[in-house]
Enzyme design. Structure first.
Site, mmCIF file in Angstrom:
data_model
loop_
_atom_site.group_PDB
_atom_site.id
_atom_site.type_symbol
_atom_site.label_atom_id
_atom_site.label_comp_id
_atom_site.label_asym_id
_atom_site.label_seq_id
_atom_site.Cartn_x
_atom_site.Cartn_y
_atom_site.Cartn_z
ATOM 1 N N VAL A 90 -6.451 -1.348 -3.433
ATOM 2 C CA VAL A 90 -6.264 -0.011 -2.620
ATOM 3 C C VAL A 90 -6.208 1.365 -3.799
ATOM 4 O O VAL A 90 -5.739 0.420 -5.273
ATOM 5 C CB VAL A 90 -5.028 0.157 -1.798
ATOM 6 N N ARG A 101 -4.741 8.137 -8.217
ATOM 7 C CA ARG A 101 -3.628 8.319 -8.290
ATOM 8 C C ARG A 101 -3.089 9.433 -7.044
ATOM 9 O O ARG A 101 -1.846 9.243 -6.453
ATOM 10 C CB ARG A 101 -3.274 8.320 -9.320
ATOM 11 N N ASP A 123 2.470 -6.937 -5.678
ATOM 12 C CA ASP A 123 1.536 -8.167 -5.315
ATOM 13 C C ASP A 123 2.015 -9.812 -5.701
ATOM 14 O O ASP A 123 1.754 -10.502 -4.986
ATOM 15 C CB ASP A 123 1.114 -7.765 -6.654
#
Ligand code: XMP
Length: 194
Positions: A152, A164, A102
């Site tokens: 997401v 998860r 990220d």
């Protein structure tokens, strides 16, 4: 759980195909060399578990834990909570694996730390890459998918510790995200204190 999802972004067969492709490339790179896969907890465990089953050469497995603490929109310091033992790192070729790249802070900080602890080399592999969010210069050596800047979940990725266990990657219904956005919510949009 499924009622919370807006749409599926990556389904199981797309994920399987991408993993087979990346596993093939990683195998070609490390064939004949001793190396250690270092999985960043917790998000990368599904990816790592599936990826290494498609890497049919000798490897060792180790884990690292990291948390970042965010105040408002400012990314906080990354704290490394758990590192492999020195013997698992020193002189070893490392393949550092995370769920998503990220801002790049996590992987760049962890690579630095592994080098500092005597790793012979550190390569990186991520399941997802969000290049539009990069804050530090960091590129993964391998990635399965590039994704847009939307939050997401699934296949290891969580929202507030949940989702998860979804076997695919999905976008959550926007109304589930806090009103001020995932970026500003503690523990979201970042690794969080978990
Ligand atoms: P960096 O240091 O590259 O951190 O900013 C990557 C970590 O940020 C989290 N992250 C996400 N988690 N859905 C998630 O569930 C996302 O869309 C998302 N984007 C970033 C994640 O913990 C990752 O390891």
């Amino acid at each position: 759980m499924h009622k919370d999802l807006q749409r599926i972004l990556l389904d199981e067969s797309e994920i399987r195909a991408a993993i087979e492709r990346v596993a093939g490339e990683v195998t070609a790179e490390f064939e004949g060399r001793a190396f250690t896969v270092v999985s960043v907890l917790k998000g990368s465990i599904l990816f790592v578990a599936d990826l290494i089953r498609h890497i049919p050469i000798q490897l060792e497995l180790a884990f690292v834990g990291a948390s970042s603490y965010r105040e408002s929109t400012v990314s906080g310091e990354l704290s490394i909570e758990m590192l492999p033992a020195d013997g698992e790192i020193e002189g070893r070729e490392i393949l550092l694996i995370d769920d998503i790249l990220d801002t790049g802070r996590t992987l760049s900080r962890l690579s630095e730390e592994l080098h500092r602890r005597g790793a012979a080399s550190v390569k990186t592999c991520v399941f997802l890459d969000k290049p539009s969010r990069r804050a530090v210069a960091m590129q993964a050596d391998w990635r399965c998918f590039e994704v847009e800047d939307e939050f997401v979940v699934g296949y290891g990725l969580d929202y507030a510790g949940r989702y998860r266990n979804l076997p695919f990657v999905a976008v959550l219904k926007p109304q589930l995200l806090l009103a001020d956005g995932v970026e500003t919510a503690p523990g979201l949009g970042g690794r969080g204190a978990r």
